[in-house]
Scaffold this motif. Structure first.
Motif, short mmCIF file in Angstrom:
data_model
loop_
_atom_site.label_atom_id
_atom_site.label_comp_id
_atom_site.label_asym_id
_atom_site.label_seq_id
_atom_site.Cartn_x
_atom_site.Cartn_y
_atom_site.Cartn_z
N LEU A 154 -9.15 -6.76 12.13
CA LEU A 154 -9.33 -5.84 10.99
C LEU A 154 -9.79 -6.61 9.75
CD1 LEU A 154 -9.06 -3.06 9.69
CD2 LEU A 154 -6.65 -3.56 9.26
N TRP A 155 -9.23 -7.81 9.54
CA TRP A 155 -9.58 -8.59 8.35
C TRP A 155 -11.07 -8.85 8.27
CZ3 TRP A 155 -7.01 -10.03 4.08
CH2 TRP A 155 -7.63 -10.99 3.24
N ALA A 156 -11.68 -9.13 9.41
CA ALA A 156 -13.11 -9.45 9.46
C ALA A 156 -13.99 -8.27 9.06
CB ALA A 156 -13.49 -9.95 10.86
N THR A 157 -13.46 -7.07 9.13
CA THR A 157 -14.25 -5.88 8.80
C THR A 157 -14.19 -5.54 7.31
OG1 THR A 157 -12.42 -4.33 9.19
CG2 THR A 157 -13.77 -4.96 11.09
N LEU A 158 -13.33 -6.23 6.58
CA LEU A 158 -13.16 -5.92 5.16
C LEU A 158 -14.14 -6.71 4.30
CD1 LEU A 158 -9.25 -5.99 4.93
CD2 LEU A 158 -10.72 -4.00 5.33
N GLU A 159 -14.56 -6.09 3.20
CA GLU A 159 -15.43 -6.79 2.25
C GLU A 159 -15.21 -6.21 0.85
OE1 GLU A 159 -19.49 -4.15 2.92
OE2 GLU A 159 -19.30 -6.11 3.90
N GLU A 160 -15.43 -7.03 -0.13
CA GLU A 160 -15.23 -6.60 -1.51
C GLU A 160 -16.20 -5.48 -1.86
OE1 GLU A 160 -15.35 -9.94 -4.13
OE2 GLU A 160 -13.64 -10.93 -3.18
N GLY A 161 -15.69 -4.46 -2.56
CA GLY A 161 -16.49 -3.30 -2.92
C GLY A 161 -16.37 -2.16 -1.93
N GLN A 162 -15.75 -2.44 -0.80
CA GLN A 162 -15.61 -1.42 0.25
C GLN A 162 -14.60 -0.35 -0.18
OE1 GLN A 162 -14.52 -3.20 3.97
NE2 GLN A 162 -14.38 -1.25 5.09
N LYS A 163 -14.92 0.90 0.12
CA LYS A 163 -14.04 2.01 -0.21
C LYS A 163 -13.26 2.41 1.04
CE LYS A 163 -17.01 3.87 -3.87
NZ LYS A 163 -16.15 3.40 -4.97
N LEU A 164 -11.95 2.61 0.87
CA LEU A 164 -11.07 2.95 1.98
C LEU A 164 -10.08 4.02 1.57
CD1 LEU A 164 -10.19 -0.72 3.02
CD2 LEU A 164 -11.68 0.79 4.32
N THR A 165 -9.46 4.63 2.60
CA THR A 165 -8.38 5.57 2.34
C THR A 165 -7.10 4.95 2.88
OG1 THR A 165 -9.83 7.49 2.54
CG2 THR A 165 -7.47 7.89 2.83
N GLY A 166 -6.04 5.00 2.07
CA GLY A 166 -4.78 4.40 2.49
C GLY A 166 -3.59 5.24 2.08
N THR A 167 -2.40 4.75 2.45
CA THR A 167 -1.16 5.46 2.13
C THR A 167 -0.26 4.55 1.31
OG1 THR A 167 -1.27 6.65 4.25
CG2 THR A 167 0.84 6.65 3.10
N VAL A 168 0.26 5.09 0.22
CA VAL A 168 1.16 4.32 -0.65
C VAL A 168 2.47 4.05 0.10
CG1 VAL A 168 2.41 4.29 -2.83
CG2 VAL A 168 0.14 5.36 -2.71
N LYS A 169 2.80 2.75 0.28
CA LYS A 169 4.01 2.36 1.01
C LYS A 169 5.20 2.12 0.09
CE LYS A 169 4.07 -0.51 4.34
NZ LYS A 169 3.93 -1.73 5.17
N SER A 170 4.94 1.47 -1.05
CA SER A 170 6.05 1.16 -1.96
C SER A 170 5.51 0.95 -3.37
CB SER A 170 6.80 -0.09 -1.50
OG SER A 170 5.94 -1.22 -1.50
N LEU A 171 6.43 1.05 -4.32
CA LEU A 171 6.09 0.87 -5.72
C LEU A 171 6.95 -0.23 -6.32
CD1 LEU A 171 5.99 4.62 -6.91
CD2 LEU A 171 4.08 3.22 -6.10
N THR A 172 6.35 -1.01 -7.22
CA THR A 172 7.10 -2.00 -8.00
C THR A 172 6.75 -1.78 -9.46
OG1 THR A 172 5.38 -3.69 -8.01
CG2 THR A 172 6.86 -3.64 -6.10
N SER A 173 7.38 -2.55 -10.33
CA SER A 173 7.10 -2.40 -11.76
C SER A 173 5.67 -2.83 -12.10
CB SER A 173 8.09 -3.23 -12.59
OG SER A 173 7.98 -4.61 -12.25
N TYR A 174 5.08 -3.68 -11.24
CA TYR A 174 3.75 -4.21 -11.54
C TYR A 174 2.63 -3.59 -10.72
CZ TYR A 174 5.17 -7.08 -7.54
OH TYR A 174 5.63 -7.51 -6.32
#
Length: 260
Positions: free
Chosen positions: A1-21
């Motif tokens: 999967l890592w090899a298929t990623l590139e900067e500027g690429q648009k994706l759909t994901g699911t929020v897993k967790s939140l932190t203060s930052y």
């Protein structure tokens, strides 16, 4: 999967967790993070103001770090950039309403769009009033009319003006308060170094103690309305220097001048 990623690429994901930052998002078996500064164009205190765990979000890969396998994600849409909206809908010269959101010794901060506060410099509040602090002119929460003076999108700075909505009265004063002319004025403020004179035609002048001596030798007092001669007019620094004494001293000197 890592090899298929590139900067500027648009994706759909699911929020897993939140932190203060920021918010961590699952983008198909790998986690990326949306920094809190990338969640909204507006200032927010916590990611929960924008997203919640379980939300499906559209993100853009901003940065990939192969060594640490860290993925930085962007969430803000370029078309939602308030500075782009400002430049498009509120070009320099636009009149609009703004809400005062803060005061400082050098001016007032006013909001005209969500996420954008502009500065009305203290010198741009009034043509005629000598304002020592913006609180003498406006207050937080008040809505006032402003004009856009300058937009610096790169540095995210917006300059606003209030006095520019009206014609500069000093253009008119220049034709009225010529040195040597006499005008009626009222002493509206008194201090050790002199007095502020409010002139009938508009504007304020200043007279030192020696120019406040009346013909009977007494000193002019607060609230008195008297004739004043203009002895100096400086438009650029908005200064009108007046003298009551000169109005009768010059009359006394006239015969002597004629005999010379």
């Amino acid at each position: 999967l890592w090899a298929t990623l590139e900067e500027g690429q648009k994706l759909t994901g699911t929020v897993k967790s939140l932190t203060s930052y920021g918010a961590f998002v699952d983008i198909g078996g790998m986690d990326g993070m949306i920094h809190i500064s990338e969640l909204s164009w507006n200032r927010i205190k916590h990611p929960s103001e924008v997203v919640n765990v379980g939300d499906t979000v559209e993100v853009t890969i901003k940065k990939l770090d192969p060594e640490t396998r860290k993925i930085s994600l962007g969430f803000k849409k370029l078309e939602d950039n308030p500075w782009e909206i400002l430049k498009r809908d509120y070009p320099v010269g636009t009149d609009c309403k703004a809400k005062i959101v803060g005061l400082a010794s050098f001016g007032a901060f006013a909001n005209i769009l969500p996420g954008i506060d502009g500065l009305i410099h203290i010198s741009d509040l009034s043509w005629t009033k000598k304002i020592k602090h913006p609180s003498e002119f406006t207050k937080v929460g008040e809505t006032i009319d402003v004009v856009v003076l300058e937009i610096d999108k790169e540095n995210r700075r917006l300059s606003l003006g209030h006095k520019q909505l009206e014609q500069n009265p000093w253009d008119t004063y220049e034709t009225i308060y010529k040195p040597g002319t006499v005008h009626i004025g009222k002493i509206t403020e008194s201090m050790d170094k002199g007095a502020v004179i409010t002139l009938n035609e508009g504007g304020e002048g200043f007279a030192t103690p020696k120019h406040l001596v009346k013909e009977d030798g007494t000193q002019a007092q607060l609230g008195e309305e008297l004739p004043f001669m203009v002895i100096e007019f400086v438009k650029d620094s908005k200064r009108i220097i007046l003298s009551h004494s000169r109005t009768f001293e010059d009359v006394k000197d006239e015969p002597r001048r004629e005999n010379n």
